[in-house]
Scaffold this active site. Structure first.
Site, PDB file in Angstrom:
ATOM      1  N   HIS A  24      40.662  48.784  43.611  1.00  0.00           N
ATOM      2  CA  HIS A  24      39.788  49.940  43.325  1.00  0.00           C
ATOM      3  C   HIS A  24      38.346  49.697  43.765  1.00  0.00           C
ATOM      4  O   HIS A  24      37.581  50.633  43.952  1.00  0.00           O
ATOM      5  CB  HIS A  24      39.880  50.367  41.854  1.00  0.00           C
ATOM      6  CG  HIS A  24      39.182  49.477  40.881  1.00  0.00           C
ATOM      7  ND1 HIS A  24      39.728  48.320  40.384  1.00  0.00           N
ATOM      8  CD2 HIS A  24      37.960  49.576  40.293  1.00  0.00           C
ATOM      9  CE1 HIS A  24      38.881  47.759  39.547  1.00  0.00           C
ATOM     10  NE2 HIS A  24      37.796  48.496  39.467  1.00  0.00           N
TER      11      HIS A  24
ATOM     12  N   HIS B 114      38.856  41.794  44.373  1.00  0.00           N
ATOM     13  CA  HIS B 114      37.547  42.454  44.463  1.00  0.00           C
ATOM     14  C   HIS B 114      36.503  41.582  45.178  1.00  0.00           C
ATOM     15  O   HIS B 114      35.817  42.048  46.087  1.00  0.00           O
ATOM     16  CB  HIS B 114      37.014  42.801  43.075  1.00  0.00           C
ATOM     17  CG  HIS B 114      37.995  43.537  42.205  1.00  0.00           C
ATOM     18  ND1 HIS B 114      38.928  44.406  42.714  1.00  0.00           N
ATOM     19  CD2 HIS B 114      38.181  43.553  40.860  1.00  0.00           C
ATOM     20  CE1 HIS B 114      39.649  44.916  41.710  1.00  0.00           C
ATOM     21  NE2 HIS B 114      39.205  44.404  40.579  1.00  0.00           N
TER      22      HIS B 114
HETATM   23  C1  BG6 Z   1      40.014  44.735  37.098  1.00  0.00           C
HETATM   24  C2  BG6 Z   1      40.207  43.472  36.309  1.00  0.00           C
HETATM   25  O1  BG6 Z   1      40.703  44.701  38.307  1.00  0.00           O
HETATM   26  O2  BG6 Z   1      38.621  44.889  37.381  1.00  0.00           O
HETATM   27  C3  BG6 Z   1      39.374  43.474  35.036  1.00  0.00           C
HETATM   28  O3  BG6 Z   1      41.587  43.332  35.967  1.00  0.00           O
HETATM   29  C4  BG6 Z   1      37.919  43.769  35.350  1.00  0.00           C
HETATM   30  O4  BG6 Z   1      39.488  42.238  34.339  1.00  0.00           O
HETATM   31  C5  BG6 Z   1      37.817  45.018  36.219  1.00  0.00           C
HETATM   32  O5  BG6 Z   1      37.253  43.969  34.127  1.00  0.00           O
HETATM   33  C6  BG6 Z   1      36.399  45.257  36.696  1.00  0.00           C
HETATM   34  O6  BG6 Z   1      36.368  46.515  37.327  1.00  0.00           O
HETATM   35  P1  BG6 Z   1      35.129  47.478  37.163  1.00  0.00           P
HETATM   36  O7  BG6 Z   1      35.462  48.675  38.013  1.00  0.00           O
HETATM   37  O8  BG6 Z   1      35.003  47.793  35.712  1.00  0.00           O
HETATM   38  O9  BG6 Z   1      33.946  46.699  37.689  1.00  0.00           O
END
Ligand code: BG6
Length: 463
Positions: free
Chosen positions: A178, A240
């Site tokens: 995402h 990420h």
């Molecule tokens: C997710 C992880 O993919 O990304 C989580 O599993 C993390 O542990 C999250 O908190 C962070 O995403 P964002 O969009 O809140 O920065």
């Protein structure tokens, strides 16, 4: 827009409640999903109403009438995916819904389930005729979205990839991350390649080090059983953080879409190698529900990696992530080299930093040296700041809305290709194999106290 079905597995789960159903509602409210019907599937006993009730608190600015209409275009099916006959009944149910609502036969399947189910469900989808393998890239006639983490290491990711390739063409597969659809993340490459002031400096001649930070104040939020099995490296670095690294360091793709950009990201991920690191676990982690006593799972990681190519040879990429940190911060900070010492009174001159902050506020900030007013040659550091959210007041499209929208358009920029995912896992495997030390840290601090000496030893400068 075609009139199709969105079939979601894992419909009673947290992700659906918090992210997917709200994202679908926003798309519906903006008339981007008017002709779709949503079928949710899970193992539990539930109803559309109970699921919708759980999701509605996560929808900001909800219009009651529109919400009712949206919920009326959803159905829930309790299905055990292990049971092929139950899957065949689901296939029949989908065909019936398609007739009832005169839909086109186009199907978007979303697997919001753990990776060990990816292969099984994909095979079942093919066997019962919900999805068929397409011979060549087309629009989203049948496509399947896979949540992260995609596997547990390179070997398991490779095995899943091989299984999916038997059932679907790569153009039908959306392994999502995402972060790739977050507004400022998708902006990184565009900004880099459309501004002449950046690109000529974007190399080891002018850049001293690059920091990538993903820090969160939250802990593991009741996800102990999942988290303890994965840890920070698998949960956020493999995906990420390494994707942020790839975007900031890749060569210019011919176009900023689909395979053009995926190819350049893959070329970087292939060339990353691990140099040094340390891991941490916050105090109290072992008392969290679902966590094994004596667990050695990391909730913090500080890593130095390099990229083996001409542009980046010798430049350390400092990656840092942690749970229970003092503040939320997702950012890329680029430290430029110091200028030669010509003005002796001011030496050494502080480096310029370019910081791209993804969250909490999307902003670009360039820190420069200027003359301090009222002095002859004293320096002061000033920041040129561009705050995205201050300037653009429209509600930014959320990452999950874009994921669904891109899949509906057959656009794979935000999806990770099979080779990218395996290269990223290879890097994580290498880090685990190096047997890094694990230290503890107090919640609300910046990580283990050994971090400062680690950074000093490797020449990593605190911002
Ligand atoms: C997710 C992880 O993919 O990304 C989580 O599993 C993390 O542990 C999250 O908190 C962070 O995403 P964002 O969009 O809140 O920065």
């Amino acid at each position: 827009m075609k009139r199709g079905i969105i079939l979601i597995f894992g419909f009673t789960g947290n992700l659906c409640k918090r992210k997917l159903i709200p994202a679908l509602y926003y798309l519906f409210a903006e008339k981007k999903l008017q002709d779709m019907f949503i079928v949710g599937v899970a193992h539990d006993q539930a109803t559309v109403e109970s699921i919708a009730a759980g999701a509605q608190d996560h929808v900001e600015q909800r219009d009651d009438e529109l919400w009712k209409l949206f919920v009326s275009r959803m159905a829930y099916e309790q299905v055990d995916v292990q049971d092929e006959e139950a899957m065949a009944r689901l296939a029949q149910r989908i065909t019936d819904v398609e007739h009832e609502y005169t839909l086109s036969g186009d199907r978007l399947v979303y697997l919001a389930v753990p990776a060990y189910l990816f292969c099984l469900i994909t095979k079942r989808l093919k066997n019962v005729g919900i999805c068929k393998k397409m011979e060549q890239k087309a629009e989203w006639t049948h496509c399947v979205v896979y949540e992260k983490p995609f596997g547990h290491d390179r070997a398991s990711a490779h095995e899943i990839n091989a299984c999916l390739a038997q059932c679907l063409d790569e153009s039908q597969i959306y392994r999502i991350d995402h972060y790739l659809t977050k507004e400022l993340v998708s902006n990184i490459a565009l900004t880099r390649f459309t501004n002449c002031v950046f690109e000529p400096l974007w190399c080891n001649r002018y850049i001293d080090q690059v920091h990538i930070v993903l820090n969160e104040t939250i802990g593991i939020e009741g996800r102990g059983a999942y988290y303890d099995h994965y840890g920070a490296l698998r949960d956020v670095v493999q995906n990420h953080v390494l994707q942020l690294l790839a975007l900031v360091s890749m060569e210019s793709p011919e176009k900023l879409t689909g395979d053009y950009i995926r190819h350049e990201r893959a070329r970087i991920l292939e060339k990353i190698y691990f140099v040094a690191g340390l891991l941490g676990q916050y105090e109290g982690y072992q008392n969290e529900a679902g966590v094994q006593t004596g667990s050695r799972t990391e909730t913090f990681a500080a890593l130095i990696v390099m990229i083996q190519n001409h542009r980046w040879a010798g430049v350390p990429f400092f990656l840092r992530t942690g749970k229970c940190m003092p503040r939320n911060e997702v950012a890329i900070a680029i430290k430029f080299k110091q200028v030669d010492c010509l003005l002796l009174r001011n030496c050494p001159v502080p480096s310029d930093w370019l910081t791209i902050t993804v969250s909490p506020d999307a902003r670009f900030s360039l820190q420069l040296n200027m003359k301090k007013p009222g002095t002859a040659d004293e320096l002061v550091q000033v920041a040129m700041d561009f705050c995205h959210s201050c300037m653009f007041t429209i509600r930014p499209t959320q990452a999950y809305e874009l994921i669904i929208q891109e899949a509906l358009m057959g656009e794979q920029t935000g999806a990770v290709r099979s080779d990218e995912i395996e290269y990223a896992w290879k890097c994580i495997d290498q880090i685990y194999a190096s047997g890094l030390p694990l230290y503890t840290y107090k919640k609300g601090t910046a990580g283990p106290e050994q971090l400062a000496s680690f950074m000093y030893k490797h020449g990593i400068q605190e911002r």
